[in-house]
Design an enzyme around this catalytic site. Sequence first.
Site: not given
Length: 188
Positions: A71, A108
């Site tokens: 993006r 993560e």
Amino acid sequence: MSTLSSALNVSDFLREHIRTVADWPSAGVQFRDITPLLQNPQVFRVLIDAFVHHYMDPTLRPDVVAGLDARGFIIGAVVAYELNVGFVPIRKKGKLPFTTVQETYELEYGSATVELHTDAVTRGQRVLLIDDLIATGGTMIAGVKLLERSGAVVTECAVIVDLPELGGSARLKALGKPLLTLVDFEGH
């Protein structure tokens, strides 16, 4: 209208056009979806103009805009066009066809790698690094490291959305990199 007042109005306006998708991509995550900002031409113009007007200041004006996959490409390419400077894509590993430099960063659960063509920037070039959102900061910091290892000077980073509770903007600022954010969202 004062600059501060204008900035707050732009932020509120953009916030109204960001969709929150609950529990995506996993339970408990509030995904901030910027695609509605892109779908409406008037809203898209306000978004781009907010960045462009900021970077028209001669002290902030970059030589090139770098955008993070994917993006950051949408926003960054249009901002670069409006500023009349070049655009450099920083892609996910394996997507660039020429010789690259890489930076791996922790997610993560696992890690990811981004790449930049070895000839994408020149030594001393002033770069604005842009993406749609900063959460934990891993991708943005990897982009900064890539650009600086290539000899460029990252003068500022910019995002539409900051999720400050996830710590990415604080990590970036701890590295001494200014960060322009248009909208902050509390919570995950």
